[in-house]
Motif scaffolding. Structure first.
Motif, PDB file in Angstrom:
ATOM      1  N   VAL A  85       3.162  11.371  17.071  1.00 56.11           N
ATOM      2  CA  VAL A  85       2.953   9.914  17.594  1.00 56.11           C
ATOM      3  C   VAL A  85       3.092   9.044  16.287  1.00 56.11           C
ATOM      4  CG1 VAL A  85       1.663   8.267  18.738  1.00 56.11           C
ATOM      5  CG2 VAL A  85       1.474  10.643  19.541  1.00 56.11           C
ATOM      6  N   SER A  86       3.849   8.069  16.527  1.00 52.71           N
ATOM      7  CA  SER A  86       4.048   6.914  15.468  1.00 52.71           C
ATOM      8  C   SER A  86       2.746   6.574  15.082  1.00 52.71           C
ATOM      9  CB  SER A  86       5.148   6.126  15.733  1.00 52.71           C
ATOM     10  OG  SER A  86       5.248   5.255  14.967  1.00 52.71           O
ATOM     11  N   THR A  87       2.517   5.709  13.898  1.00 52.16           N
ATOM     12  CA  THR A  87       1.364   5.042  13.568  1.00 52.16           C
ATOM     13  C   THR A  87       1.438   3.645  14.259  1.00 52.16           C
ATOM     14  OG1 THR A  87       2.254   4.506  11.503  1.00 52.16           O
ATOM     15  CG2 THR A  87       0.853   6.318  11.605  1.00 52.16           C
ATOM     16  N   ALA A 113       5.041  13.685   7.741  1.00 54.16           N
ATOM     17  CA  ALA A 113       5.613  12.389   7.859  1.00 54.16           C
ATOM     18  C   ALA A 113       4.957  11.424   8.744  1.00 54.16           C
ATOM     19  CB  ALA A 113       7.149  12.813   8.377  1.00 54.16           C
ATOM     20  N   PHE A 114       4.249  11.860   9.874  1.00 52.35           N
ATOM     21  CA  PHE A 114       3.881  10.744  10.909  1.00 52.35           C
ATOM     22  C   PHE A 114       2.542  10.287  10.362  1.00 52.35           C
ATOM     23  CE2 PHE A 114       7.268  12.285  13.658  1.00 52.35           C
ATOM     24  CZ  PHE A 114       7.268  11.320  14.160  1.00 52.35           C
ATOM     25  N   ARG A 115       2.068  10.735   9.019  1.00 51.92           N
ATOM     26  CA  ARG A 115       0.959  10.069   8.345  1.00 51.92           C
ATOM     27  C   ARG A 115       1.256   8.693   8.163  1.00 51.92           C
ATOM     28  NH1 ARG A 115      -0.627  15.152   5.122  1.00 51.92           N
ATOM     29  NH2 ARG A 115      -1.467  16.601   6.566  1.00 51.92           N
ATOM     30  N   TRP A 116       2.491   8.490   7.836  1.00 52.72           N
ATOM     31  CA  TRP A 116       2.840   7.219   7.097  1.00 52.72           C
ATOM     32  C   TRP A 116       3.562   6.426   8.314  1.00 52.72           C
ATOM     33  CZ3 TRP A 116       3.994  11.560   3.844  1.00 52.72           C
ATOM     34  CH2 TRP A 116       2.982  11.216   2.449  1.00 52.72           C
ATOM     35  N   SER A 117       3.570   5.141   8.030  1.00 52.38           N
ATOM     36  CA  SER A 117       4.157   4.175   9.054  1.00 52.38           C
ATOM     37  C   SER A 117       5.953   4.446   8.923  1.00 52.38           C
ATOM     38  CB  SER A 117       3.758   2.656   8.590  1.00 52.38           C
ATOM     39  OG  SER A 117       4.691   1.755   9.145  1.00 52.38           O
ATOM     40  N   GLU A 118       6.560   3.804   9.879  1.00 50.34           N
ATOM     41  CA  GLU A 118       7.970   3.863  10.010  1.00 50.34           C
ATOM     42  C   GLU A 118       8.667   3.179   8.856  1.00 50.34           C
ATOM     43  OE1 GLU A 118       9.597   3.735  13.970  1.00 50.34           O
ATOM     44  OE2 GLU A 118       7.812   5.142  14.823  1.00 50.34           O
ATOM     45  N   MET A 121       9.381   4.879   3.336  1.00 55.57           N
ATOM     46  CA  MET A 121      10.340   5.901   3.059  1.00 55.57           C
ATOM     47  C   MET A 121      10.080   7.010   3.175  1.00 55.57           C
ATOM     48  SD  MET A 121      13.369   5.537   0.086  1.00 55.57           S
ATOM     49  CE  MET A 121      13.743   3.874   0.228  1.00 55.57           C
ATOM     50  N   ARG A 122       8.588   7.340   2.799  1.00 50.35           N
ATOM     51  CA  ARG A 122       8.312   8.860   2.765  1.00 50.35           C
ATOM     52  C   ARG A 122       8.463   9.324   4.168  1.00 50.35           C
ATOM     53  NH1 ARG A 122       2.781   7.665  -0.265  1.00 50.35           N
ATOM     54  NH2 ARG A 122       3.090   5.694   1.064  1.00 50.35           N
ATOM     55  N   HIS A 123       8.119   8.539   5.317  1.00 50.75           N
ATOM     56  CA  HIS A 123       8.139   9.114   6.517  1.00 50.75           C
ATOM     57  C   HIS A 123       9.683   9.538   6.890  1.00 50.75           C
ATOM     58  CE1 HIS A 123       7.498   8.900  10.963  1.00 50.75           C
ATOM     59  NE2 HIS A 123       8.659   8.390  11.175  1.00 50.75           N
ATOM     60  N   LEU A 125      12.287  10.468   4.802  1.00 48.77           N
ATOM     61  CA  LEU A 125      12.796  11.208   3.826  1.00 48.77           C
ATOM     62  C   LEU A 125      11.969  12.862   4.213  1.00 48.77           C
ATOM     63  CD1 LEU A 125      12.627   9.416   0.428  1.00 48.77           C
ATOM     64  CD2 LEU A 125      14.489  10.062   1.663  1.00 48.77           C
ATOM     65  N   LEU A 126      10.663  12.578   4.638  1.00 50.54           N
ATOM     66  CA  LEU A 126      10.215  13.833   4.979  1.00 50.54           C
ATOM     67  C   LEU A 126      10.700  14.357   6.345  1.00 50.54           C
ATOM     68  CD1 LEU A 126       6.410  13.512   4.232  1.00 50.54           C
ATOM     69  CD2 LEU A 126       7.768  15.592   3.576  1.00 50.54           C
ATOM     70  N   LEU A 127      11.052  13.458   7.155  1.00 56.74           N
ATOM     71  CA  LEU A 127      11.706  13.900   8.592  1.00 56.74           C
ATOM     72  C   LEU A 127      13.370  14.503   8.214  1.00 56.74           C
ATOM     73  CD1 LEU A 127      10.787  11.076  11.002  1.00 56.74           C
ATOM     74  CD2 LEU A 127       9.899  13.693  10.982  1.00 56.74           C
ATOM     75  N   LEU A 128      14.102  13.823   7.288  1.00 54.87           N
ATOM     76  CA  LEU A 128      15.278  14.386   6.935  1.00 54.87           C
ATOM     77  C   LEU A 128      15.128  15.665   6.232  1.00 54.87           C
ATOM     78  CD1 LEU A 128      17.154  11.289   5.533  1.00 54.87           C
ATOM     79  CD2 LEU A 128      17.766  12.554   7.505  1.00 54.87           C
ATOM     80  N   GLY A 129      14.030  15.691   5.339  1.00 54.98           N
ATOM     81  CA  GLY A 129      13.779  17.148   4.843  1.00 54.98           C
ATOM     82  C   GLY A 129      13.560  18.278   5.785  1.00 54.98           C
ATOM     83  N   ALA A 130      12.601  17.854   6.746  1.00 54.34           N
ATOM     84  CA  ALA A 130      12.368  18.638   7.676  1.00 54.34           C
ATOM     85  C   ALA A 130      13.327  19.330   8.517  1.00 54.34           C
ATOM     86  CB  ALA A 130      11.018  18.136   8.834  1.00 54.34           C
ATOM     87  N   ASP A 131      14.317  18.425   8.847  1.00 52.57           N
ATOM     88  CA  ASP A 131      15.522  18.685   9.660  1.00 52.57           C
ATOM     89  C   ASP A 131      16.485  19.994   8.842  1.00 52.57           C
ATOM     90  OD1 ASP A 131      15.124  17.020  11.733  1.00 52.57           O
ATOM     91  OD2 ASP A 131      16.493  15.560  11.140  1.00 52.57           O
ATOM     92  N   ARG A 132      16.514  19.796   7.667  1.00 51.50           N
ATOM     93  CA  ARG A 132      17.093  20.848   6.765  1.00 51.50           C
ATOM     94  C   ARG A 132      16.379  22.076   6.687  1.00 51.50           C
ATOM     95  NH1 ARG A 132      19.025  15.961   7.402  1.00 51.50           N
ATOM     96  NH2 ARG A 132      20.829  15.443   6.508  1.00 51.50           N
ATOM     97  N   VAL A 133      15.111  22.063   6.618  1.00 53.10           N
ATOM     98  CA  VAL A 133      14.327  23.171   6.621  1.00 53.10           C
ATOM     99  C   VAL A 133      14.281  23.895   8.009  1.00 53.10           C
ATOM    100  CG1 VAL A 133      11.868  23.937   6.324  1.00 53.10           C
ATOM    101  CG2 VAL A 133      12.785  22.644   4.518  1.00 53.10           C
ATOM    102  N   ASN A 134      14.460  23.158   9.090  1.00 53.72           N
ATOM    103  CA  ASN A 134      14.415  23.760  10.312  1.00 53.72           C
ATOM    104  C   ASN A 134      15.948  24.647  10.434  1.00 53.72           C
ATOM    105  OD1 ASN A 134      14.934  22.945  13.652  1.00 53.72           O
ATOM    106  ND2 ASN A 134      13.022  24.083  12.873  1.00 53.72           N
ATOM    107  N   VAL A 135      16.902  24.021   9.890  1.00 55.79           N
ATOM    108  CA  VAL A 135      18.098  24.861  10.133  1.00 55.79           C
ATOM    109  C   VAL A 135      17.979  26.322   9.370  1.00 55.79           C
ATOM    110  CG1 VAL A 135      20.602  24.926   9.192  1.00 55.79           C
ATOM    111  CG2 VAL A 135      19.582  22.559  10.008  1.00 55.79           C
ATOM    112  N   VAL A 136      17.283  26.090   8.216  1.00 57.61           N
ATOM    113  CA  VAL A 136      17.113  27.426   7.671  1.00 57.61           C
ATOM    114  C   VAL A 136      16.238  28.389   8.261  1.00 57.61           C
ATOM    115  CG1 VAL A 136      16.423  28.498   5.418  1.00 57.61           C
ATOM    116  CG2 VAL A 136      17.423  26.398   5.294  1.00 57.61           C
ATOM    117  N   GLU A 137      15.071  27.873   8.901  1.00 63.16           N
ATOM    118  CA  GLU A 137      14.071  28.691   9.720  1.00 63.16           C
ATOM    119  C   GLU A 137      14.834  29.208  10.936  1.00 63.16           C
ATOM    120  OE1 GLU A 137       9.798  26.069   9.203  1.00 63.16           O
ATOM    121  OE2 GLU A 137      11.142  25.534  10.731  1.00 63.16           O
TER     122      GLU A 137
END
Length: 191
Positions: A85-87, A113-118, A121-123, A125-137
């Motif tokens: 859930v978004s902050t 990522a969801f610890r930070w507000s929308e 930028m960290r929110h 960037l972490l979501l984009l990185g998570a998508d790439r990691v999810n592909v490898v997973e």
């Protein structure tokens, strides 16, 4: 009474004769706009001009259909998986997706990522990185189940070759240059 072209000889304004005419002559008039007949050879041009040429006309109605708003409050969907859930929005929305609950390393990145507000930028960037990691997973999960994924087909290489050969060749050249540079730098570091 003076016209707009007459200048008072006692005023401090100077009238430059011919300056405006010379300036306008330096720039020829814009070419005339093409007519409908001249543009008719373009496939799909002018589809919005005639109502019968609109793709959605058989489905449109005049006046438009009346679709009443749902009455009452939307029933809260039962939560049986973790939902991030978004902050900015306290609580969970009445309806949410459950197909891809966060899991593994990518899930941990999404939770972070969801610890930070929308607007942080960290929110994103972490979501984009998570998508790439999810592909490898996903590839690792397929291999663990004994299924070898066809990565090239999933990347759309066949369609790219069929419809965008120049773009595919460019991508392959760039990827080759990057891999070659990394290999060269690693070999040089070993020496």
């Amino acid at each position: 009474m003076k016209t707009s072209h007459e200048v008072d000889p006692h005023s401090h304004q100077h009238h430059h004769t011919g300056h405006t005419d010379k300036f306008q002559n330096d720039y020829p008039e814009a070419p005339p706009r093409p007519t409908r007949e001249q543009l008719a050879h373009i496939n799909g041009w002018g589809a919005d001009l005639d109502r019968k040429d609109r793709p959605g006309v058989p489905m449109e109605r005049t006046p438009p259909r009346f679709i009443p708003e749902p009455s009452g409050k939307v029933t809260q969907q039962e939560q049986n998986v973790e939902v991030l859930v978004s902050t900015e929005r306290p609580g969970i929305t009445p309806i949410f997706g459950t197909a891809q609950p966060p899991s593994g390393l990518s899930g941990a990145m999404r939770r972070a990522a969801f610890r930070w507000s929308e607007n942080d930028m960290r929110h994103w960037l972490l979501l984009l990185g998570a998508d790439r990691v999810n592909v490898v997973e996903g590839v690792v999960e397929d291999l663990a189940k004994g299924k070898v994924p066809n990565v090239l087909a999933e990347m759309g290489i066949k369609s790219e070759w069929q419809y965008n050969k120049a773009g595919l060749v460019k991508k392959v050249a760039i990827a080759g240059a990057v891999v070659g540079t990394v290999a060269y730098l690693m070999r040089r570091k070993e020496r």
